[in-house]
Design a protein around this motif. Sequence first.
Motif, PDB file in Angstrom:
ATOM      1  N   LYS A  32      -7.711   4.805  -0.700  1.00 15.98           N
ATOM      2  CA  LYS A  32      -8.874   5.187  -1.025  1.00 15.98           C
ATOM      3  C   LYS A  32      -9.135   5.334  -0.066  1.00 15.98           C
ATOM      4  O   LYS A  32     -10.259   6.054   1.429  1.00 15.98           O
ATOM      5  CB  LYS A  32     -10.572   4.864  -1.523  1.00 15.98           C
ATOM      6  N   GLU A  83     -15.319   0.479  -4.256  1.00 14.38           N
ATOM      7  CA  GLU A  83     -14.803  -0.112  -4.928  1.00 14.38           C
ATOM      8  C   GLU A  83     -14.882  -1.340  -3.833  1.00 14.38           C
ATOM      9  O   GLU A  83     -14.215  -2.289  -4.251  1.00 14.38           O
ATOM     10  CB  GLU A  83     -12.531  -0.111  -5.524  1.00 14.38           C
ATOM     11  N   LYS A  89      -5.397  -3.503  -9.464  1.00 15.45           N
ATOM     12  CA  LYS A  89      -5.884  -3.005 -10.142  1.00 15.45           C
ATOM     13  C   LYS A  89      -6.909  -2.214  -8.905  1.00 15.45           C
ATOM     14  O   LYS A  89      -6.597  -0.790  -8.490  1.00 15.45           O
ATOM     15  CB  LYS A  89      -5.645  -2.133 -11.516  1.00 15.45           C
ATOM     16  N   VAL A  90      -7.853  -2.972  -9.299  1.00 12.44           N
ATOM     17  CA  VAL A  90      -8.576  -2.578  -8.427  1.00 12.44           C
ATOM     18  C   VAL A  90      -8.179  -2.384  -7.150  1.00 12.44           C
ATOM     19  O   VAL A  90      -8.721  -1.283  -5.939  1.00 12.44           O
ATOM     20  CB  VAL A  90     -10.121  -3.780  -8.369  1.00 12.44           C
ATOM     21  N   GLU A 106      -6.892   0.505  -6.048  1.00 11.04           N
ATOM     22  CA  GLU A 106      -7.606   2.112  -5.689  1.00 11.04           C
ATOM     23  C   GLU A 106      -8.143   1.837  -4.597  1.00 11.04           C
ATOM     24  O   GLU A 106      -8.502   2.776  -3.919  1.00 11.04           O
ATOM     25  CB  GLU A 106      -8.754   1.911  -6.649  1.00 11.04           C
TER      26      GLU A 106
END
Length: 273
Positions: free
Chosen positions: A248, A165, A240-241, A244
């Motif tokens: 991560k 991402e 949302k990205v 993420e």
Amino acid sequence: MTQTGSYHVETIASNMEAEIERLKSQVDLFWDKEGKHYIEYGLKDGMSVIELGSGPGYLLEKLLVTFPHIHVTGLEIDPILFNYANANVASHEADRCQMVEGSIMDTKLNEGSFDFAITRLVLEHLPDPIGAIKEVFRILKPGGKAVFIDNDFEMHIMTHPHIFELRALYDAYCESRYAEGGNPKIGRELPRLLKQGGFSKIDFEVISAHSDIVGDEKFFKSEGIGIPSKLVQDGFLPSKVLGEISMKWRNMIRKDDHSMVRQLYMASGEKPQ
């Protein structure tokens, strides 16, 4: 003074004070290799040196400590960063350091004034980088050297384990900077741009920082959440990205074998005698 370009310390990140600290860490992350390359490209103690786009003055500090007889000038257009550098660097080294509030596009400085010029992470934010390079060329003495350092966001931080991402984050950053007139992938273009700006004896290097060598902490401090949060706020990156990526990233640094690497692109040139 009216600013042009895609970097404004008050608006590029969600927290201005944190952004100024990030700029310091960004100098610390690469200084060991940068400093060696400046010397290879001709920087010597006792020279008259200018940094164009000197920001809060952290690179000026490094130069003053490393070269005890150097004379440095910092040129900065942003009044907040200019005042910060003036108060925290130039005022403590008044005999060897001065700050000038001005634009790299039209410095108002005399032609042939400096032995060595550094322009670090500035061209990528300008609508007319060749115009800026020509102005740096003008204020150099014949035989003077210039070094230009920039990003190329086709590659920024790469990690192990890989965080897929991050590509979306860098694409969002590029879209934002392009919208403001910058070019965040200018690193690959530096040799051609220097040639168009009149420079000769052009050289090009990619310098890297690796977490297994410089440590994790310098990477964490040189990035931060301020710019990604602003990208979400401005509609360039979905929240949302970013969530993420944060998850991560935390998982990545928990791995014993994790690593991070980042590059800067450096080109040098000489003003013919």
